[in-house]
Scaffold this motif. Sequence first.
Motif, PDB file in Angstrom:
ATOM      1  N   ASN A  28       6.952  -2.081  -9.329  1.00 12.82           N
ATOM      2  CA  ASN A  28       6.951  -0.631  -9.141  1.00 12.82           C
ATOM      3  C   ASN A  28       6.222   0.063 -10.283  1.00 12.82           C
ATOM      4  OD1 ASN A  28       8.074   0.195  -6.726  1.00 12.82           O
ATOM      5  ND2 ASN A  28      10.168  -0.140  -7.443  1.00 12.82           N
TER       6      ASN A  28
ATOM      7  N   GLY B  26       2.570  -0.524  -9.815  1.00 10.89           N
ATOM      8  CA  GLY B  26       2.076   0.256  -8.687  1.00 10.89           C
ATOM      9  C   GLY B  26       1.889   1.715  -9.056  1.00 10.89           C
TER      10      GLY B  26
ATOM     11  N   ASN C 163      -1.595   3.108 -10.594  1.00 15.29           N
ATOM     12  CA  ASN C 163      -2.748   3.367  -9.727  1.00 15.29           C
ATOM     13  C   ASN C 163      -3.979   2.556 -10.126  1.00 15.29           C
ATOM     14  OD1 ASN C 163      -1.438   5.134  -8.044  1.00 15.29           O
ATOM     15  ND2 ASN C 163      -1.865   6.891  -9.355  1.00 15.29           N
TER      16      ASN C 163
ATOM     17  N   LYS D 123       6.542  -2.178  -0.755  1.00 20.67           N
ATOM     18  CA  LYS D 123       6.979  -1.593   0.518  1.00 20.67           C
ATOM     19  C   LYS D 123       7.633  -2.656   1.407  1.00 20.67           C
ATOM     20  CE  LYS D 123       3.532   2.064   0.795  1.00 20.67           C
ATOM     21  NZ  LYS D 123       2.311   2.528   1.489  1.00 20.67           N
TER      22      LYS D 123
ATOM     23  N   ALA E 229       1.646  -2.046  -4.315  1.00 22.45           N
ATOM     24  CA  ALA E 229       2.354  -1.023  -3.549  1.00 22.45           C
ATOM     25  C   ALA E 229       2.729  -1.557  -2.166  1.00 22.45           C
ATOM     26  CB  ALA E 229       1.493   0.226  -3.435  1.00 22.45           C
TER      27      ALA E 229
END
Length: 91
Positions: A64, A67, A70, A83, A79
């Motif tokens: 996380n 992610g 960016n 998910k 990412a």
Amino acid sequence: MAELNKRLAKVAEDMERTQIADYVQLLNSPRKLVFTNLLAGTARGVGIAIGFTIFTGTIVYLLNLLGALNLPIIGDYIAELVKHVQRDLNY
């Protein structure tokens, strides 16, 4: 004769140190052996479950964080991976 007594005493001392009498007594008591192994197996299972949960949680947390940075290619991949993991955790 004295040498034989010395050797016999050494063998007795070694057997006492290895606690072979306790092991033989455990083998002669099937209920105690089953209970001991059941308790040990349960403790191992709980330990593995807790360790795996902490390890997985740490990895998801780090993913996380990565992610959120960016990063061009890696960020999208991470990412998407996060998910999928979160979706699986919700089921």
